[in-house]
Enzyme design. Structure first.
Site, PDB file in Angstrom:
ATOM      1  N   TYR A 113       0.858  -1.187   0.000  1.00  0.00           N
ATOM      2  CA  TYR A 113       0.000   0.000   0.000  1.00  0.00           C
ATOM      3  C   TYR A 113       0.889   1.230   0.000  1.00  0.00           C
ATOM      4  O   TYR A 113       1.873   1.288   0.745  1.00  0.00           O
ATOM      5  CB  TYR A 113      -0.893   0.011   1.252  1.00  0.00           C
ATOM      6  CG  TYR A 113      -1.735   1.262   1.355  1.00  0.00           C
ATOM      7  CD1 TYR A 113      -3.027   1.288   0.830  1.00  0.00           C
ATOM      8  CD2 TYR A 113      -1.240   2.422   1.954  1.00  0.00           C
ATOM      9  CE1 TYR A 113      -3.799   2.438   0.895  1.00  0.00           C
ATOM     10  CE2 TYR A 113      -2.004   3.569   2.021  1.00  0.00           C
ATOM     11  CZ  TYR A 113      -3.280   3.572   1.496  1.00  0.00           C
ATOM     12  OH  TYR A 113      -4.043   4.709   1.555  1.00  0.00           O
ATOM     13  N   GLU A 132      -3.647   7.526  -4.164  1.00  0.00           N
ATOM     14  CA  GLU A 132      -3.582   6.235  -3.469  1.00  0.00           C
ATOM     15  C   GLU A 132      -3.314   5.095  -4.440  1.00  0.00           C
ATOM     16  O   GLU A 132      -4.040   4.930  -5.427  1.00  0.00           O
ATOM     17  CB  GLU A 132      -4.910   5.977  -2.737  1.00  0.00           C
ATOM     18  CG  GLU A 132      -4.874   4.731  -1.875  1.00  0.00           C
ATOM     19  CD  GLU A 132      -6.199   4.486  -1.160  1.00  0.00           C
ATOM     20  OE1 GLU A 132      -7.223   4.299  -1.852  1.00  0.00           O
ATOM     21  OE2 GLU A 132      -6.201   4.487   0.081  1.00  0.00           O
TER      22      GLU A 132
END
Ligand code: GDP
Ligand code: MN
Length: 399
Positions: free
Chosen positions: A119, A207
């Site tokens: 991530y 993101e």
């Protein structure tokens, strides 16, 4: 403003960020043709909606077993089949809410073999004024769950805008991802490119979930979500053009046309207020008395009667609204202008729900007089507390 994944990947690609090759498609034939332009043997068909959780989502019309909004295919014909199933159907994910979102566009991309999922995101940290990297070795899944259950697995790393991105930031990102050697070099370079894109395009949030390590030892961004600072859009006409209004709340689009700050909420009390702080306070006090606001609406300081009328119409057009609270503290905004705007709107569209009005400040006597003489069925209130109690009672709330 948000854009679709395929648009976000185009933006990132233009900064040299590694993303899989792919093409957007508006119908099943186009999806098949897109697969024909990719090397294969594995393709990914991805529903393009402004919400995440697509992989684990399901289509309302197809049932839970039919597959989600991210599907692997092994031939161009299979790509076409998945595309035909997804297009025009409603994808429900944890982020869309129970109503789901209709899929109007797809992205067909080259499939990647995944060895590990990470991530990585960038956002503006308002407390420090830094742009921060948020990284975790636990990618691919719901990052909120990671934050909740194992917060120590999420690391935050701020970049001072005075220095900008430096090689040590890249090394720190690589270390946080547990990478060494060539992979650490790749991670550092990738982080630098993401930072450059973030700053150059005035992003608010970027993101990548997941960032993956592929079978051939390369880091690649498999998903991309970007939010842009709307105030900076005039500097980026190419990005402003990417806006897809079908993904946004119709009432919010109408409000932005009139330069109103409006956010739809899920309660039943429509609010018309001047000033963001007063709007927040009004929402709080409605909640305090057991009610729930249907929206946040700041008509601003120098609004005209036309703008006020537009705002009032947006509120009354919302079928969830069971009552309206107008709370105005006149300063630059004059109470008589507000009153005129309300009367104009009611003349045009009528009023079928209770209306509580609290006016105070500049030209309050004139404002009250205009409302009284209009014959409108208005419940007037003396102060904010009184106003909130009256509207909560009028919509049948707890008080
Ligand atoms: P999201 O569910 O909306 O966040 O969509 P993503 O683009 O993140 O895809 C969801 C998941 O699908 C990813 O976490 C991967 O596990 C999987 N996935 C996406 N693309 C590929 C691919 O090219 N190959 C493989 N094997 N899996 C993929
Ligand atoms: Mn994702």
């Amino acid at each position: 403003m948000h854009i679709h994944e395929y648009q976000a990947k185009d933006v990132l690609r233009s900064y040299g960020v590694p993303v899989p090759d792919g093409f957007a498609a508006m119908d099943a034939d186009e999806a098949k043709a897109a697969a024909g332009k990719l090397p294969g043997p594995v393709f990914v068909v991805k529903a393009q909606i402004h919400a995440g959780g697509r992989g684990k989502g399901s289509f309302k019309e197809l049932g839970a077993d039919a597959g989600g909004g991210v599907r692997l295919a092994r031939s161009a014909d299979e790509v076409r089949e998945h595309a035909a199933q997804m297009l025009n159907n409603t994808l429900v994910t944890v982020q869309t809410g129970p109503d789901g979102k209709q899929v109007n566009r797809l992205y067909v991309e080259a499939g990647s073999q995944i060895d590990k999922e990470f991530y990585l995101s960038l956002l503006v940290d308002r407390a420090t004024g830094f742009t921060s990297f948020v990284v975790s070795t636990e990618g691919g899944m719901d990052i909120e769950a990671v934050a909740h259950e194992t917060p120590e697995k999420i690391l935050t790393l701020g970049v001072d805008p005075a220095t900008g991105f430096m090689p040590h930031h890249g090394r720190a990102v690589a270390k946080a991802l547990g990478l060494t050697g060539d992979l650490a070099k790749q991670a550092g370079a990738l982080a630098g490119k993401l930072y450059t894109a973030f700053m150059a395009r005035d992003m608010e949030m970027l993101e990548i979930n997941p960032l993956v390590l592929t079978g051939d030892g390369e880091l690649r961004c498999l998903d991309a979500k970007i939010g842009f600072d709307s105030n900076a859009l005039p500097r980026h006409p190419d990005i402003a053009e990417m806006r897809d209004e079908t993904e946004e709340d119709a009432k919010e689009i109408e409000a932005s046309r009139h330069d109103l700050s409006y956010i739809a909420l899920d309660g039943d009390i429509g609010c018309m207020v001047n000033g963001a702080g007063l709007a927040m306070g009004t929402m709080d006090i409605i909640k305090y008395h057991g009610g729930a606001p249907a929206n946040f609406l700041d008509v601003g300081g120098g609004a005209t009667a036309e703008k006020v009328a537009a705002a009032f119409k947006i509120i009354t057009a919302d079928p969830n609204v069971k009552g309206i609270l107008v709370n105005i503290f006149g300063g630059i905004m004059r109470c008589d202008v507000i009153a005129e705007g309300i009367i104009t709107a009611v003349k045009e569209v009528g009023l079928s729900v209770p209306l509580v009005v609290r006016l105070e400040g500049t030209n309050v006597a004139e404002g009250k007089k205009i409302i009284e003489e209009s014959g409108l069925n208005v419940i007037s209130a003396d102060d904010l507390d009184d106003a909130a109690q009256k509207i909560v009672k009028a919509v049948g709330g707890s008080n």
